[in-house]
Design an enzyme around this catalytic site. Structure first.
Site: not given
Ligand code: AHR
Length: 658
Positions: A381-382
């Site tokens: 993800n991030e």
């Molecule tokens: O959308 C909320 C959060 O924001 C998500 O889980 C994450 O990927 C981002 O930091």
């Protein structure tokens, strides 16, 4: 506003342009649309949705189970459950008994805890509070089910009571014995209550073991048992999303690797899906939710099914051996990354493989022998930093070798600019990544001033996925952010830039999607709901307007982003229409002349407008459509449309072309 009224507004606006010019008001801005020279091919599935189980979006939301902690697997195994205190029964023995959590001879190894009720006399009972109450509606049916094992006691009575304690539904369960057995009965509600309580009574002295105690609406989306909440899926369906990204978000990563999202634990029999803590449980001090867990009743099979139901492409995001870098940053050693890669390979087989393959067989047994047509997977993800690149390389080598048809989505980190962002992007170019996921949780001003962000992106490099974005009216992850028209129209301005650059920006999704008004952690969100009602925010309607008006090729348009006017145009080869979008950000009406060149137009044009004078305007449960699209048709003559764009408005014109 009905369609006829909308027609008048748009039509009067068309006359208004000429009127304003005659009175010496500013002359109309010409928006020139060069339909004779359409540019690069773009995807009609460009605008999609991002789903994450945050804000009670799954359990307590889209997944409409009414019983909280149905399997007694929360860290506090009796969370949500209470013994019903004995009432003064006027001389009759008041019901007495005890509740005990046990683990001997459990239902299965993924679901090790169960509840033993020992009734000293008939009528001993327990109650469940649900997810901030239980929503039930008059006349609706709810399937009560449970796994039960009992010695002597052989009858259970389930009831629903409203806020005042009045009984509004009941069912009797019998037919269980000394081995675990699933039993069910339907309860019809005789009243409506947003915060009802579920009660369960042992009708005979003795002990009863219980697990997977469930109260589930019969009328789910497509009336599926274990189906999804109908009103929420309807909102998603109406948006016509091009794709669905799931299951997140940071939930993919987990705070530590032990609580990462593991798709294999979310399929098959719901009684065997291992409940774990939800990572949003205590992330924000201001909005703690210690009772937030993941039952995975909404698991990967259901996500794929949802995607298919709403006509969206599935886009699962998988853990790449890294826990959330905002939390523990725990990283699986490279020599143990194999397990994560195998999960990805198995997922492709689960989604697409023949029913004769081991994972494809499981999909078929669950009810879907045909392929789910998975052709994209997110790797992490991030994520950021060198550890991420190292892991991606191993992932990509294995996945591309076996499945070159599956595109990989990689992360540009949590911010839309900066050192990490630049580092990742320069590497993604070198590594020839397929699609790079950019996130922007930024101010409304940022969105408007970045409408040209992609105008100069490299056309030959990786494609962009605007995978999470939302205008933050107060600040990132601040609890006073609003879903107001200021944020939404700023996103609309930005989205014209995404569309104009549809050859670079492959996909885009607002985030997060869902929020329970009584149990949220993060705001803003596209759709809000309580136990009975739901509504789309202005931001939802902006997404919906874009997703419902997509094209197959970008068309050059003048006046792209200046003086509060933001435009984009596409040609839809399927419907033979040129679709023009124009955002007027400003408190004054904007006279424009839209001139379509290079193709013969056939009027009138179909118009859609989202407009409201106050930038502070919001929707709510009570007023769900204060900001909502109005539809009409607009006179379009000799290739030209003269129209006045209302103050602070998003406008779409669909013009038939030959
Ligand atoms: O959308 C909320 C959060 O924001 C998500 O889980 C994450 O990927 C981002 O930091």
């Amino acid at each position: 506003m009905n369609v006829k009224a909308a027609f008048l507004i748009l039509f009067v606006s068309a006359l208004g342009a000429a009127g304003l010019a005659m009175r010496g008001e500013p002359s109309a801005t010409v928006i020139s649309v060069d339909a004779g020279h359409p540019g690069a091919a773009i995807s009609t599935s460009m605008f999609g949705i991002f789903f994450e189980d945050i804000n009670f979006g799954a359990d307590g939301g889209l997944y409409p189970e009414r019983i909280k902690n149905r399997s007694f697997e929360f860290d506090e195994p009796l969370a949500g459950w209470h013994q019903i205190l004995a009432i003064n029964a006027g001389g009759i023995d008041s019901p007495k008994g005890s509740m005990q959590i046990r683990t001997d001879s459990p239902l299965n190894r993924m679901n090790p805890h169960y509840l033993r009720l020992t009734a000293e006399n008939a009528g001993f009972g327990i109650s469940n509070t649900g997810f901030r109450g239980i929503g039930v509606e008059t006349g609706a049916e709810y399937r009560f089910s449970a796994y039960v094992r009992a010695g002597v006691a052989n009858k259970l009575r389930a009831t629903l009571t409203d806020e005042a304690g009045k009984e509004i539904g009941s069912a009797i369960l019998t037919g269980f014995g000394r081995d675990w057995k699933r039993i069910e009965s339907v309860v019809r509600a005789s009243g409506t209550s947003e915060h009802a309580q579920f009660n369960l009574f042992v009708e005979q002295k003795g002990s009863v073991d219980l697990d997977m105690v469930s109260l589930f609406p019969v009328d789910t989306w497509n009336r599926r048992p274990n189906g999804l909440r109908k009103d929420l899926v309807q909102l998603l369906h109406d948006m016509h999303p091009g794709f669905i990204r799931f299951p997140g978000g940071c939930i993919v990563e987990g705070r530590v690797l032990a609580t990462r999202y593991r798709w294999k634990n979310t399929i098959g029999d719901i009684a065997e899906r291992k409940t774990i803590v939800n990572r949003w449980n205590d992330e924000f001090d201001a909005r703690p939710a210690p009772d937030y867990f993941q039952s995975f009743g909404l698991g990967f099979y259901e996500y794929f099914q949802l995607a298919e139901d709403v006509g969206a492409k599935p886009l699962p995001i998988l853990n790449c051996g890294m826990a959330c870098e905002f939390n523990s940053s725990e990283t699986a050693p490279l020599d143990q990354i194999h397990e994560y890669i195998q999960d990805a390979l198995d997922l492709i087989e689960f989604a697409n493989g023949p029913a004769t393959s081991p994972w494809g067989k499981l999909r078929a047994q669950m009810g879907h022998p045909a392929s789910f047509h998975l052709n994209m997977i997110g790797v992490g993800n991030e994520q950021w930093g060198p550890h991420y690149l190292e892991r991606y390389k191993v992932f990509a080598a294995a996945l591309k070798a076996k499945h070159p048809e599956v595109e990989l989505v990689v992360s540009a980190g949590p911010s839309p600019a900066g050192e990490q962002f630049d580092y990742l992007w320069s590497n993604w170019r070198k590594l020839k990544a397929d699609i790079v996921d950019e996130h922007y949780y930024m101010s409304p001003e940022w969105f408007r001033s970045n409408a040209g962000r992609y105008d100069h992106y490299d056309r030959s490099g990786p494609k962009v996925f605007a995978g999470e974005y939302a205008a933050q009216t107060s600040g990132v992850a601040k609890s006073d952010n609003r879903n107001n028209w200021l944020g939404a129209i700023s996103e609309a301005a930005f989205m014209t830039g995404l569309e104009r650059n549809g050859d670079v920006v492959r996909m885009a999704s607002y985030a997060p999607l869902l929020a329970n008004v009584d149990a949220w952690q993060w705001t803003p969100d596209a759709i809000w709901f309580d136990n009975l009602r739901s509504y789309g925010t202005p931001n939802y309607y902006v997404q919906s307007v874009f997703a419902n008006n997509t094209g197959t090729r970008v068309v050059p348009v003048s006046g792209a982003a200046r003086d509060g006017l933001y435009t984009s145009a596409v040609l839809n080869d399927g419907t033979h229409e040129v679709i023009v979008k124009a955002v007027n950000f400003g408190s004054a009406a904007a006279p424009v002349e839209i001139v379509v060149k290079g193709m013969k137009t056939q009027g009138p044009a179909k118009g859609t407008t989202l407009a409201v004078s106050s930038l502070a305007a919001e929707n709510s449960l009570e007023h769900p459509k204060s900001v909502a699209p109005e539809y009409g048709s607009v006179r379009f003559e000799s290739g030209t449309l003269a129209v006045t764009l209302r103050p602070n408005s998003l406008n779409v014109f669909r013009v038939a072309v030959r």
